[in-house]
Design a protein around this motif. Sequence first.
Motif, PDB file in Angstrom:
ATOM      1  N   PRO A   1      13.491  32.732  43.373  1.00  0.00           N
ATOM      2  CA  PRO A   1      13.104  33.602  44.496  1.00  0.00           C
ATOM      3  C   PRO A   1      13.592  33.010  45.829  1.00  0.00           C
ATOM      4  N   GLU A   2      13.484  31.681  45.967  1.00  0.00           N
ATOM      5  CA  GLU A   2      13.884  31.020  47.220  1.00  0.00           C
ATOM      6  C   GLU A   2      15.391  31.148  47.439  1.00  0.00           C
ATOM      7  N   SER A   3      16.171  30.990  46.351  1.00  0.00           N
ATOM      8  CA  SER A   3      17.636  31.045  46.515  1.00  0.00           C
ATOM      9  C   SER A   3      18.072  32.451  46.907  1.00  0.00           C
ATOM     10  N   VAL A   4      17.354  33.467  46.410  1.00  0.00           N
ATOM     11  CA  VAL A   4      17.664  34.852  46.796  1.00  0.00           C
ATOM     12  C   VAL A   4      17.329  35.046  48.272  1.00  0.00           C
ATOM     13  N   ASP A   5      16.136  34.590  48.648  1.00  0.00           N
ATOM     14  CA  ASP A   5      15.672  34.759  50.024  1.00  0.00           C
ATOM     15  C   ASP A   5      16.619  34.087  51.020  1.00  0.00           C
ATOM     16  N   ARG A   6      17.142  32.915  50.603  1.00  0.00           N
ATOM     17  CA  ARG A   6      17.982  32.114  51.495  1.00  0.00           C
ATOM     18  C   ARG A   6      19.276  32.847  51.860  1.00  0.00           C
ATOM     19  N   VAL A   7      19.861  33.589  50.936  1.00  0.00           N
ATOM     20  CA  VAL A   7      21.188  34.178  51.204  1.00  0.00           C
ATOM     21  C   VAL A   7      21.145  35.673  51.520  1.00  0.00           C
ATOM     22  N   ALA A   8      19.994  36.330  51.298  1.00  0.00           N
ATOM     23  CA  ALA A   8      19.935  37.777  51.517  1.00  0.00           C
ATOM     24  C   ALA A   8      20.151  38.105  52.995  1.00  0.00           C
ATOM     25  N   THR A   9      20.932  39.145  53.248  1.00  0.00           N
ATOM     26  CA  THR A   9      21.209  39.601  54.616  1.00  0.00           C
ATOM     27  C   THR A   9      20.675  41.026  54.771  1.00  0.00           C
ATOM     28  N   ALA A  10      20.782  41.528  55.981  1.00  0.00           N
ATOM     29  CA  ALA A  10      20.344  42.906  56.239  1.00  0.00           C
ATOM     30  C   ALA A  10      21.216  43.911  55.478  1.00  0.00           C
TER      31      ALA A  10
END
Length: 376
Positions: free
Chosen positions: A121-130
């Motif tokens: 979940p953290e790795s997704v959150d880290r790279v997700a953009t608008a």
Amino acid sequence: MTGVIETRVVPFLDLAPVTREVRSDVMARWARILDTGTFVGGPDVESFERAFARYCGSAEAVGVGNGTDALHLTLRALEIGPGDEVVVPANTFVATVEAILLAGARPRFADVDPDTLLLTPESVDRVATAECRAVVPVHLYGQVPDMDGILAVAASRGLLVVEDAAQAQGATWRGRRAGSLGIAGCFSFYPGKNLGAFGDAGAVTTSDVGVAARLRSLRDHGRGSGGHYSHDRLGTNSRLDALQAAVLEVKLGRLDVWNESRRVLVDRYREALPESVGRLVVEHPEASSSNHLAVLRVVDRDRCRDELASRGIATGIHYPTPCHVMVPYAAYADGPLPVVEANASRILSLPLHPHMDVSDVDRVCDVLTSLVGGSA
Ligand SMILES: *Cc1c(COP(=O)(O)O)cnc(C)c1O
């Protein structure tokens, strides 16, 4: 040890015993298809689609030509395309990333957990953009990542979750099957997968009737309800053929037994390999892996691989080059991915298939232990 044992060949994968088990049932189904001449679509395809949907716990399954099309057409069915971004782990088979670009979107490469080598979940959150519209968790090696966490991050970020379950037929997360956890699950039935056809094939599972309907149109030249020559959207030809569907339905009846056999063999690898040799990738405690691959991390990987090969033991590497450093995709890389990069030179896939003899697992472990000199 005797010379006979030392020179015994251990193949990485052996499809012959699986094929032998289903051969007569498949031949009977094929004889009926040859008699009726319904080679593309028809009752065998529909029957497999129903059986696979039920197996996965999804409302529908849509058969397609291969796993790459399953991913690409799912993204298009979700209207993800130019201007959109999709989060994807960098350590996957290239097809996951290829599908994002084929849909016209851009990949956002994410790093992975050092124990499972899966998205977190953290790795997704880290790279997700608008610009991100979706995340594609890859159930690599048959293992399912923390799907509760990933679904929660996806919900908070407004991302659709498309599972790449190409290696995870039968795997579960908290008792729910891979492919039924996100909006759609994409499967490959390439012959070497846990559920493999006698050629190329794939499917998408979904409980969203709109997505299923768009997929049925996209796989068949964008056909609409208006008849054989009404084409409502840009589609392609990626249909599942009846001969492969029959193979898959026969094999589906044995998948759980074969997966259980893989589990026993992987448990044996875990027991028999001392920590000093290396560590197998770790299964998330809430997940049950399909054990598509048994992946060890060893420091001197290439030497180990050569030494094993010289003793007749075949291994694989899944995958030697992370996608974000491959030529067609490097332009989308956005900073280093330390876990993916560090593991690329350490991962080694050990021999594994449902009919493998446990004594062959022991032999692989003995050779590895002697190479590393670790058991003393
Ligand atoms: C096999 C595989 C695919 C692609 O499937 P094909 O049927 O070969 O197109 C996609 N993703 C992963 C993780 C795979 O292992």
